[in-house]
Each structure stands twice: as C-alpha cells, then as structure tokens.
Design a protein around this motif. Structure first.
Motif: not given
Length: 189
Positions: A151-177
């Motif tokens: 989650a970011t503001d105009a200064n790019g501030e905010g913390a990165w959170r890992r939602l999935a590890a390499e072993s979780d089977g994720v192949r793609d992700a994107q924001f919806g409308d």
C-alpha cells in the motif's frame, strides 16, 4: 497526434534507440518510457508530461530492459514510480526494485533487493488509483512466483507484504477493475 518520444542521441554504434516498454500514470497526464540504445540489456526511463510535451527532469538509468524483466508501476498521484533496476556490482542478486520520486534530488530508494532470487525477474503491477503495487518475483524462468504487495502513498511510502511464497503455486496476479488482487494459481494453492 503528437510525437512525445523524440529521437535521442544514442550510444549504440548504429545510432538505434528502442522503446522497451511504457506505462501511463494513473491520471493519464504522464508516461514513463524505457529507452535502450542498440542491444543494451538495460534502459533509461524518462517521464514525459503529456500536457506540455516536455521531458521531466531526472531520468532513471540501469533499468532492466523489457526482455530482461524490466517494468514500471506508478505510485498514487503519479508523483513517482517503482521500477526494476540492475543491482549494483557485488550485490547478491541481479535485480532490485527502486522508487523514483519525480523532481527529487539524490539517490533513488531501494525497495526490494535482499532475499530476492539471484536470477529474479520482477513484474510490477499498479492498481488503477496508484495506491497499491504488486511485485511478482519469478525465480529465473521456472514459473515459481513469489507475490508481494505494498500500500503506497504519493511518496511511495509503505511496507511490502509477502502474499505468497514461490512454493504456493502462484503463476500470475493483477489488480481487477475494483482494485482487488486477482491471483491465478496451480496445484494446492
């Protein structure tokens, strides 16, 4: 139509310049364009103001080319952007994610680097409003993807959170409308 990306003096022996990729800002007033000379593996990102037609000061160098996994995602308000940049010599990996504040002097802020796979390919995806950024970190070209969100503001501030590890089977992700994160996964994800 107006031509915003005018020819630049190239360092390539044949004088060629390629557009590697481009990303419009959330408000559509600016566009970040990655330009490379000849067959370079890195590019330079320049930001064009689409209202005035001017190139904004402060380019970002050593950005990964499109073929090497280069990408840009805008922060809220279009006042800065995240991009994939070649890591400095001696770094454990070959790529890092940095934040560039438009008009700011000084060094760009390194966002993601430690803990990334050595041969990471990072795809960045920004929400339509610029308030969230996804980083899909692929370990080489093997298909294993770790997913980070910020989650970011105009200064790019905010913390990165890992939602999935390499072993979780994720192949793609994107924001919806609706700015929700849509994830495509395989296996027991």
């Amino acid at each position: 139509p107006r031509n915003f990306v005018r020819p630049y003096k190239s360092r390539a022996s044949d004088g060629s310049v390629s557009i590697e990729f481009f990303r419009p800002s959330p408000d559509g007033r600016r566009v970040a364009v990655a330009l490379s000379a000849g067959e370079a593996s890195t590019a330079v990102v320049r930001v064009f103001d689409l209202v005035t037609g001017q190139v904004l000061p402060g380019e970002m160098a050593h950005v990964m080319s499109g073929g090497a996994g280069g990408d840009v995602a805008w922060a809220a308000g279009g006042t800065g952007y995240f991009c994939t940049q070649a890591a400095p010599a001696g770094a454990p990996g070959l790529v890092q994610v940095v934040f560039h504040k438009l008009g700011a002097s000084g060094a760009d802020r390194v966002e993601l680097s430690s803990g990334l796979p050595r041969l990471a390919r990072v795809r960045l995806e920004g929400a339509r409003d610029g308030k969230h950024v996804l980083a899909l970190v692929e370990n080489g070209r093997g298909g294993d993807v770790a997913l980070f969100v910020k989650a970011t503001d105009a200064n790019g501030e905010g913390a990165w959170r890992r939602l999935a590890a390499e072993s979780d089977g994720v192949r793609d992700a994107q924001f919806g409308d609706d700015d929700a994160v849509w994830v495509r996964a395989v296996g027991n994800a």
